[in-house]
Design a protein around this motif. Structure first.
Motif, PDB file in Angstrom:
ATOM      1  N   GLU A  81       0.841  -1.197   0.000  1.00 43.98           N
ATOM      2  CA  GLU A  81       0.000   0.000   0.000  1.00 43.98           C
ATOM      3  C   GLU A  81       0.875   1.245   0.000  1.00 43.98           C
ATOM      4  OE1 GLU A  81      -3.070  -0.367  -0.475  1.00 43.98           O
ATOM      5  OE2 GLU A  81      -3.537  -2.383   0.230  1.00 43.98           O
ATOM      6  N   ILE A  82       0.246   2.417   0.032  1.00 46.04           N
ATOM      7  CA  ILE A  82       0.998   3.675   0.069  1.00 46.04           C
ATOM      8  C   ILE A  82       0.131   4.726   0.737  1.00 46.04           C
ATOM      9  CG2 ILE A  82       0.212   4.655  -2.150  1.00 46.04           C
ATOM     10  CD1 ILE A  82       3.252   5.332  -2.612  1.00 46.04           C
ATOM     11  N   ASP A  83       0.771   5.737   1.294  1.00 45.87           N
ATOM     12  CA  ASP A  83       0.067   6.859   1.915  1.00 45.87           C
ATOM     13  C   ASP A  83       0.724   8.152   1.453  1.00 45.87           C
ATOM     14  OD1 ASP A  83      -1.225   8.711   3.435  1.00 45.87           O
ATOM     15  OD2 ASP A  83      -0.898   7.730   5.370  1.00 45.87           O
ATOM     16  N   LEU A  84       0.039   8.855   0.568  1.00 44.95           N
ATOM     17  CA  LEU A  84       0.558  10.113   0.033  1.00 44.95           C
ATOM     18  C   LEU A  84       0.103  11.324   0.839  1.00 44.95           C
ATOM     19  CD1 LEU A  84       0.028   9.494  -3.796  1.00 44.95           C
ATOM     20  CD2 LEU A  84       2.142   9.278  -2.492  1.00 44.95           C
ATOM     21  N   SER A 136      -5.306   2.379  -2.074  1.00 43.42           N
ATOM     22  CA  SER A 136      -4.691   3.372  -1.189  1.00 43.42           C
ATOM     23  C   SER A 136      -4.125   4.550  -1.963  1.00 43.42           C
ATOM     24  CB  SER A 136      -3.587   2.706  -0.357  1.00 43.42           C
ATOM     25  OG  SER A 136      -2.606   2.106  -1.196  1.00 43.42           O
ATOM     26  N   LEU A 137      -3.676   4.329  -3.191  1.00 43.65           N
ATOM     27  CA  LEU A 137      -3.142   5.428  -3.999  1.00 43.65           C
ATOM     28  C   LEU A 137      -4.216   6.478  -4.236  1.00 43.65           C
ATOM     29  CD1 LEU A 137      -0.858   6.652  -5.697  1.00 43.65           C
ATOM     30  CD2 LEU A 137      -1.685   5.293  -7.631  1.00 43.65           C
ATOM     31  N   ALA A 138      -5.400   6.040  -4.666  1.00 38.63           N
ATOM     32  CA  ALA A 138      -6.491   6.975  -4.942  1.00 38.63           C
ATOM     33  C   ALA A 138      -6.988   7.634  -3.661  1.00 38.63           C
ATOM     34  CB  ALA A 138      -7.631   6.244  -5.645  1.00 38.63           C
ATOM     35  N   VAL A 139      -7.120   6.838  -2.594  1.00 41.55           N
ATOM     36  CA  VAL A 139      -7.625   7.376  -1.328  1.00 41.55           C
ATOM     37  C   VAL A 139      -6.714   8.470  -0.799  1.00 41.55           C
ATOM     38  CG1 VAL A 139      -7.958   6.823   1.118  1.00 41.55           C
ATOM     39  CG2 VAL A 139      -8.919   5.339  -0.641  1.00 41.55           C
TER      40      VAL A 139
END
Length: 340
Positions: A81-84, A136-139
């Motif tokens: 996942e990722i958190d931008l 998660s990218l879009a969120v």
């Protein structure tokens, strides 16, 4: 009587198998650590003032902010996942800190409230990803804009700058005459905790398992959704703590604090060898990546390179960090497929 040991025609002994070729490989983090050492040596001799104690202190202060947020984000990226939104959480935490201080609350009350805010913001990301099944990218692209917008709603374009001097002095102060910032000590504690969690506990093994195959992780009994939710909460809390540090370091609470910091954090993680697809990487490489990125930016600042160019350098390093592993994997595949 002599025994004839010559092979019978048509039934010759198979040729002796060749020993496999040795391949030179480096453990995780060693490649980027080597580049880091080389760059530090070159910059120390070629950039005036780079090796001074004063500049080393400024460099480490830059590393603290990036490395702090990179700790929980590394765990998130390992799971695939990722958190931008982390830099926007920093900015919103800073804005709330300034607003509450202006309203007359003490920092002893404000800082825990900021950490609670970070937990709530991280939980929003985590629930959208784990409960609604959204990418998660879009969120986090959405919450990146949302949280930054909320920061401007809270504080507008003003700045709050009259924080207690004992707090701001600690944030920029050093340990004795070493030039090592005070903030490095709590950072080292968090690094040790994160390293043990990722590399020496079943939780860490479950994070790698999720990154390699989420379905397989579920079949093995791992609660994927709950684990990811808590990782996003942790990222929110640590990012809010980063907002407190950022505000005290610069002595100013602003809604646009730490704009663009998420790119530096992600670049450090990917430079450190953590796969953007999850399932591989380690904390040593991430820390080396954060140091390398901060060192490059610091050296360019010392030779008066404009800030726009610094952002370009960060972007280029981010692209290299993504592309290089794919190129290396392709080369290894072609090498193995080549007849020997």
């Amino acid at each position: 009587m002599a025994v004839d040991t010559a092979p019978v025609a048509g039934n010759a002994a198979p040729p002796q198998a060749r020993a496999p070729r040795r391949q030179f490989t480096l453990p995780g983090g060693s490649v980027i650590s080597t580049f880091l050492v080389l760059f530090l040596v070159i910059a120390s001799f070629s950039v005036e003032g780079f090796a001074s104690t004063r500049n080393a202190g400024f460099l480490l202060l830059d590393v603290v902010a990036v490395a702090l947020i990179a700790l929980p984000l590394t765990l998130i990226v390992v799971t695939g996942e990722i958190d931008l939104s982390v830099a926007s959480v920093v900015g919103l935490s800073s804005a709330v800190m300034g607003k509450l201080w202006f309203a007359g609350l003490s920092l002893q009350t404000i800082i825990p409230l900021c950490l609670v805010l970070g937990a709530v913001l991280g939980a929003v990301n985590g629930l959208l990803v784990t409960r609604l099944g959204l990418p998660s990218l879009a969120v986090t692209i959405g919450t990146l804009a949302l949280y930054r917008g909320l920061a401007f709603v809270v504080l507008g374009d003003q700045a709050v700058a009259d924080f207690p001097r004992e707090w701001t002095r600690w944030a920029i102060g050093s340990i004795g005459g070493t030039g090592i910032p005070n903030a490095v000590l709590p950072l080292l504690v968090l690094i040790a905790v994160t390293a043990v969690l990722l590399h020496a506990t079943p939780i860490g093994r479950s994070l790698y398992a999720m990154g390699n195959s989420e379905d397989a992780a579920r079949f093995s009994g791992i609660d994927v959704g709950r684990t990811k939710l808590w990782l996003f909460v942790a990222a929110g809390v640590v990012s809010a703590l980063g907002g407190v540090f950022w505000t005290l370091r610069y002595g100013s609470a602003r809604a646009d604090n730490a704009s663009g910091l998420e790119l530096q954090v992600i670049a450090a993680i990917l430079l450190g060898g953590v796969s953007i697809f999850g399932g591989s990487g380690g904390l040593l490489g991430v820390l080396a990546g954060a140091l390398l990125l901060a060192s490059v930016r610091n050296a360019l600042q010392l030779v008066n390179v404009p800030s726009d160019v610094l952002n370009i350098v960060t972007g280029v390093l981010l692209i290299v960090a993504v592309v290089a592993p794919q190129v290396a994997a392709g080369v290894r595949t072609r090498t193995r497929a080549r007849p020997r």
